[in-house]
Design a protein around this motif. Structure first.
Motif, PDB file in Angstrom:
ATOM      1  N   SER A  47       0.842  -1.202   0.000  1.00 38.33           N
ATOM      2  CA  SER A  47       0.000   0.000   0.000  1.00 38.33           C
ATOM      3  C   SER A  47       0.876   1.250   0.000  1.00 38.33           C
ATOM      4  CB  SER A  47      -0.909   0.015   1.237  1.00 38.33           C
ATOM      5  OG  SER A  47      -1.639  -1.185   1.376  1.00 38.33           O
ATOM      6  N   ILE A  48       0.282   2.350  -0.412  1.00 35.43           N
ATOM      7  CA  ILE A  48       0.938   3.650  -0.295  1.00 35.43           C
ATOM      8  C   ILE A  48       0.335   4.359   0.916  1.00 35.43           C
ATOM      9  CG2 ILE A  48       1.376   5.872  -1.391  1.00 35.43           C
ATOM     10  CD1 ILE A  48       1.102   4.534  -4.084  1.00 35.43           C
ATOM     11  N   ILE A  49       1.198   4.871   1.783  1.00 36.86           N
ATOM     12  CA  ILE A  49       0.733   5.582   2.978  1.00 36.86           C
ATOM     13  C   ILE A  49       0.599   7.061   2.650  1.00 36.86           C
ATOM     14  CG2 ILE A  49       1.158   6.061   5.414  1.00 36.86           C
ATOM     15  CD1 ILE A  49       0.912   3.108   4.863  1.00 36.86           C
ATOM     16  N   PHE A  50      -0.576   7.619   2.913  1.00 38.36           N
ATOM     17  CA  PHE A  50      -0.795   9.057   2.759  1.00 38.36           C
ATOM     18  C   PHE A  50      -1.133   9.638   4.133  1.00 38.36           C
ATOM     19  CE2 PHE A  50      -1.778   7.587  -1.574  1.00 38.36           C
ATOM     20  CZ  PHE A  50      -0.981   8.449  -2.306  1.00 38.36           C
ATOM     21  N   GLU A  51      -0.297  10.544   4.610  1.00 33.66           N
ATOM     22  CA  GLU A  51      -0.549  11.155   5.913  1.00 33.66           C
ATOM     23  C   GLU A  51      -1.341  12.445   5.737  1.00 33.66           C
ATOM     24  OE1 GLU A  51       1.732  12.687   9.971  1.00 33.66           O
ATOM     25  OE2 GLU A  51       2.904  12.014   8.250  1.00 33.66           O
ATOM     26  N   LEU A  52      -2.469  12.537   6.442  1.00 36.91           N
ATOM     27  CA  LEU A  52      -3.300  13.736   6.405  1.00 36.91           C
ATOM     28  C   LEU A  52      -2.953  14.619   7.595  1.00 36.91           C
ATOM     29  CD1 LEU A  52      -4.852  11.615   4.626  1.00 36.91           C
ATOM     30  CD2 LEU A  52      -6.933  12.846   5.231  1.00 36.91           C
ATOM     31  N   LYS A  53      -2.961  15.906   7.364  1.00 36.52           N
ATOM     32  CA  LYS A  53      -2.598  16.875   8.394  1.00 36.52           C
ATOM     33  C   LYS A  53      -3.861  17.480   9.023  1.00 36.52           C
ATOM     34  CE  LYS A  53       1.753  16.570   7.057  1.00 36.52           C
ATOM     35  NZ  LYS A  53       2.787  15.920   7.873  1.00 36.52           N
ATOM     36  N   ALA A  54      -3.723  17.906  10.270  1.00 39.56           N
ATOM     37  CA  ALA A  54      -4.815  18.638  10.915  1.00 39.56           C
ATOM     38  C   ALA A  54      -5.132  19.881  10.090  1.00 39.56           C
ATOM     39  CB  ALA A  54      -4.415  19.025  12.339  1.00 39.56           C
ATOM     40  N   LEU A  55      -6.414  20.165   9.922  1.00 39.34           N
ATOM     41  CA  LEU A  55      -6.806  21.307   9.103  1.00 39.34           C
ATOM     42  C   LEU A  55      -6.386  22.614   9.748  1.00 39.34           C
ATOM     43  CD1 LEU A  55     -10.389  20.269   7.917  1.00 39.34           C
ATOM     44  CD2 LEU A  55      -8.217  19.988   6.740  1.00 39.34           C
ATOM     45  N   GLU A  56      -5.978  23.556   8.911  1.00 38.22           N
ATOM     46  CA  GLU A  56      -5.624  24.889   9.391  1.00 38.22           C
ATOM     47  C   GLU A  56      -6.894  25.666   9.738  1.00 38.22           C
ATOM     48  OE1 GLU A  56      -2.589  25.871   9.910  1.00 38.22           O
ATOM     49  OE2 GLU A  56      -1.562  24.160   9.006  1.00 38.22           O
ATOM     50  N   THR A  57      -6.707  26.698  10.559  1.00 41.47           N
ATOM     51  CA  THR A  57      -7.847  27.512  10.993  1.00 41.47           C
ATOM     52  C   THR A  57      -8.630  28.076   9.809  1.00 41.47           C
ATOM     53  OG1 THR A  57      -6.728  28.122  13.052  1.00 41.47           O
ATOM     54  CG2 THR A  57      -8.527  29.548  12.327  1.00 41.47           C
ATOM     55  N   GLU A  58      -7.940  28.623   8.836  1.00 40.23           N
ATOM     56  CA  GLU A  58      -8.624  29.217   7.683  1.00 40.23           C
ATOM     57  C   GLU A  58      -9.375  28.170   6.869  1.00 40.23           C
ATOM     58  OE1 GLU A  58      -9.220  32.337   6.862  1.00 40.23           O
ATOM     59  OE2 GLU A  58      -8.257  32.880   8.753  1.00 40.23           O
ATOM     60  N   GLU A  59      -8.846  26.958   6.820  1.00 46.13           N
ATOM     61  CA  GLU A  59      -9.523  25.886   6.085  1.00 46.13           C
ATOM     62  C   GLU A  59     -10.836  25.503   6.781  1.00 46.13           C
ATOM     63  OE1 GLU A  59      -5.475  23.821   4.228  1.00 46.13           O
ATOM     64  OE2 GLU A  59      -6.352  23.062   6.085  1.00 46.13           O
ATOM     65  N   ILE A  60     -10.797  25.441   8.102  1.00 49.65           N
ATOM     66  CA  ILE A  60     -12.021  25.123   8.847  1.00 49.65           C
ATOM     67  C   ILE A  60     -13.033  26.254   8.702  1.00 49.65           C
ATOM     68  CG2 ILE A  60     -12.981  24.700  11.153  1.00 49.65           C
ATOM     69  CD1 ILE A  60     -10.457  23.200  11.850  1.00 49.65           C
ATOM     70  N   LYS A  61     -12.563  27.493   8.710  1.00 49.96           N
ATOM     71  CA  LYS A  61     -13.475  28.622   8.514  1.00 49.96           C
ATOM     72  C   LYS A  61     -14.137  28.556   7.131  1.00 49.96           C
ATOM     73  CE  LYS A  61     -12.195  32.749   9.821  1.00 49.96           C
ATOM     74  NZ  LYS A  61     -11.334  33.952  10.006  1.00 49.96           N
ATOM     75  N   THR A  62     -13.414  28.111   6.144  1.00 53.20           N
ATOM     76  CA  THR A  62     -13.998  27.939   4.811  1.00 53.20           C
ATOM     77  C   THR A  62     -15.151  26.939   4.853  1.00 53.20           C
ATOM     78  OG1 THR A  62     -11.911  28.446   3.688  1.00 53.20           O
ATOM     79  CG2 THR A  62     -13.533  27.165   2.445  1.00 53.20           C
ATOM     80  N   LEU A  63     -14.958  25.841   5.573  1.00 51.08           N
ATOM     81  CA  LEU A  63     -16.009  24.838   5.704  1.00 51.08           C
ATOM     82  C   LEU A  63     -17.205  25.387   6.478  1.00 51.08           C
ATOM     83  CD1 LEU A  63     -13.799  21.711   6.498  1.00 51.08           C
ATOM     84  CD2 LEU A  63     -14.996  22.206   4.367  1.00 51.08           C
ATOM     85  N   LEU A  64     -16.954  26.172   7.507  1.00 52.98           N
ATOM     86  CA  LEU A  64     -18.049  26.762   8.294  1.00 52.98           C
ATOM     87  C   LEU A  64     -18.870  27.719   7.444  1.00 52.98           C
ATOM     88  CD1 LEU A  64     -16.163  27.479  11.666  1.00 52.98           C
ATOM     89  CD2 LEU A  64     -17.896  25.715  11.258  1.00 52.98           C
ATOM     90  N   ARG A  65     -18.198  28.551   6.672  1.00 51.19           N
ATOM     91  CA  ARG A  65     -18.928  29.500   5.804  1.00 51.19           C
ATOM     92  C   ARG A  65     -19.746  28.742   4.762  1.00 51.19           C
ATOM     93  NH1 ARG A  65     -13.748  32.342   5.804  1.00 51.19           N
ATOM     94  NH2 ARG A  65     -13.844  34.114   7.247  1.00 51.19           N
ATOM     95  N   ARG A  66     -19.180  27.666   4.238  1.00 55.49           N
ATOM     96  CA  ARG A  66     -19.897  26.858   3.258  1.00 55.49           C
ATOM     97  C   ARG A  66     -21.159  26.262   3.880  1.00 55.49           C
ATOM     98  NH1 ARG A  66     -16.477  22.155   0.499  1.00 55.49           N
ATOM     99  NH2 ARG A  66     -15.334  23.964  -0.317  1.00 55.49           N
ATOM    100  N   ALA A  67     -21.038  25.774   5.105  1.00 54.82           N
ATOM    101  CA  ALA A  67     -22.177  25.169   5.793  1.00 54.82           C
ATOM    102  C   ALA A  67     -23.256  26.201   6.102  1.00 54.82           C
ATOM    103  CB  ALA A  67     -21.714  24.499   7.081  1.00 54.82           C
ATOM    104  N   LEU A  68     -22.842  27.442   6.396  1.00 52.27           N
ATOM    105  CA  LEU A  68     -23.796  28.510   6.706  1.00 52.27           C
ATOM    106  C   LEU A  68     -24.683  28.852   5.509  1.00 52.27           C
ATOM    107  CD1 LEU A  68     -21.748  31.089   8.811  1.00 52.27           C
ATOM    108  CD2 LEU A  68     -23.913  30.051   9.493  1.00 52.27           C
ATOM    109  N   THR A  69     -24.142  28.725   4.304  1.00 54.88           N
ATOM    110  CA  THR A  69     -24.869  29.187   3.125  1.00 54.88           C
ATOM    111  C   THR A  69     -25.473  28.061   2.287  1.00 54.88           C
ATOM    112  OG1 THR A  69     -22.788  29.217   1.883  1.00 54.88           O
ATOM    113  CG2 THR A  69     -23.455  31.262   2.961  1.00 54.88           C
TER     114      THR A  69
END
Length: 445
Positions: free
Chosen positions: A160-182
């Motif tokens: 298998s190929i291992i892909f490590e995911l990083k904790a989301l940055e603050t601005e990235e989470i804010k993007t998701l929150l704004r998307r959810a609001l609208t």
């Protein structure tokens, strides 16, 4: 699909948590993880081309492991099936393999098996999957919050190929929150809610890189807050604080309070007050400060303020910084506390730093020449130029020390480093004085 199935699926979707409803269906909708999902990256190209091999997604909760698997499910022409390692038994796995064989034999279609929390499989369960991954019956997608090199069968990892995911940055989470609001269809757009910028900042900070935490808190806030006089629901900092179950701390990561707190933290370690150091550490952690930033400051303090009074302080601080990056929160707070306590309690000396600053002043103001006997002699003609002639090899002498001039003639006899009488540095100073005062330097035979 009959009417009953349609109504059941529609009800499940509408009743699902906001984080689940907002899960992206296309690669382009995924926020973050550009180090593996950028358009020039292997994973992006493999998904787009539907040529994915077995992979393992490794990273903290809420960073998109299941999301990427679901996107693959929506884009692949292969059959896609999912099991959770916490609930799946031997019969479940046998059924998956049976269906995969039928699908491959009858239709020539391969099967992608997504195993959530694959680290929960015991060795026997992982071994069972191995031959079917090896012969191509199954394409395995594993998701885990634990280091796969410790928790997953080495044979599966090698295939298998291992892909490590990083904790989301603050601005990235804010993007998701704004998307959810609208978003009216899947999000909270129908409620016509609006959130203050400081509320979004707070939710994104307190989520600790986990998008689910932030989205669930936003949903709770909207569902439990009465509309204002203008008929709209307002998510304020106070509402956000209640919904994510953390009180706000006066700590602006981009302002004066940020610098005041880190300054107090460093000065408390320098001042040998572990209680104050841990208090400021706790305040920063609670307010969502970047743990890597804190670890860097501890490393600097270990060298600048402890120095050679206890050389182990820097070793421990560096190890702590590496551990913090590998482990992440919440366990990282223990590692940071460990390092901060040690540095705060260690004997202190800033003489190593003072030494280089004093030498830097001389470098800026004095022209010097490297003594001829210290110059490089490893080239043809060096000896004719007097390069390296007369150099005494320290290892030929007792205690691997011999007196000779190392500083340039212009500053011969200068002292930059002055060891203190504290901790290990006292021993360093005593040894230097003894060697400098030695009466004879006879080469060993």
């Amino acid at each position: 699909m009959d009417l009953f199935d349609y109504m059941r699926d529609h009800t499940m979707k509408s009743e699902a948590p906001l984080a689940s409803r907002m899960r992206p269906k296309k690669l382009e909708e995924i926020v973050g993880q550009q180090h593996i999902l950028g358009k020039d990256k292997l994973l992006y190209r493999a998904i787009k081309a539907d040529k994915l091999g077995s992979v393992i997604f490794y990273g903290p909760p809420g960073t998109g492991k299941t999301t990427i698997a679901k996107v693959i499910a929506h884009t692949t022409r292969a059959e896609f099936t999912q099991i959770n390692a916490t609930a799946a038994g031997k019969k479940d796995m046998e059924e998956v393999v049976r269906q995969a064989k039928d699908c491959l034999g009858m239709y020539g279609k391969r099967t992608i098996l997504f195993v959530d929390e694959i680290h929960r499989f015991n060795k026997g369960q992982q071994d069972y999957l191995l031959p079917f991954v090896e012969d191509g019956t199954l394409i395995l997608i594993g998701a885990t919050t634990e280091n796969p090199y410790f928790e997953v069968n080495g044979a599966l990892i090698s295939r298998s190929i291992i892909f490590e995911l990083k904790a989301l940055e603050t601005e990235e989470i804010k993007t998701l929150l704004r998307r959810a609001l609208t978003d009216v269809e899947c999000g909270m757009g129908a409620y016509e809610a609006e959130a203050d910028e400081e509320a979004l900042d707070f939710l994104a900070d307190m989520a600790g890189g986990d998008a689910r935490n932030a989205l669930n808190a936003l949903e709770l806030g909207i569902l439990t807050t009465e509309p204002g006089a203008d008929g709209r629901i307002h998510i304020t900092l106070s509402v956000a604080s209640e919904c994510i179950q953390k009180k706000t701390v006066h700590y602006d990561k981009g302002g004066d309070n940020h610098y005041d707190t880190i300054s107090a933290f460093i000065k408390s370690m320098r001042g040998s007050d572990p209680d104050a150091a841990i208090f400021y550490l706790a305040k920063m952690l609670y307010a969502g400060e970047d743990i890597k930033f804190i670890a860097r400051r501890i490393m600097i303090c270990a060298s600048e303020d402890v120095g050679n009074a206890d050389p182990q302080a820097l070793v421990l601080a560096v190890a702590a910084a590496q551990a913090v990056e590998r482990v992440g929160m919440p366990e990282a707070q223990i590692i940071l506390s460990h390092a901060a306590c040690y540095v705060a309690c260690a004997p202190k000396s800033n003489e190593a730093g003072c030494a280089v600053f004093a030498a830097m002043d001389v470098v800026k103001t004095t022209t010097t020449t490297v003594p001829a006997h210290l110059r490089d002699r490893h080239y043809k003609g060096a000896e004719k130029l007097g390069r390296g002639v007369g150099y005494l090899y320290a290892h030929d002498y007792p205690e691997h020390y011999v007196r000779q001039q190392y500083l340039p003639d212009e500053i011969a006899g200068s002292r930059f480093y002055h060891p203190t009488e504290l901790g290990t540095e006292k021993k360093i100073g005593e040894r230097l004085n003894r060697l400098r005062n030695r009466t004879t330097d006879t080469a060993a035979t």
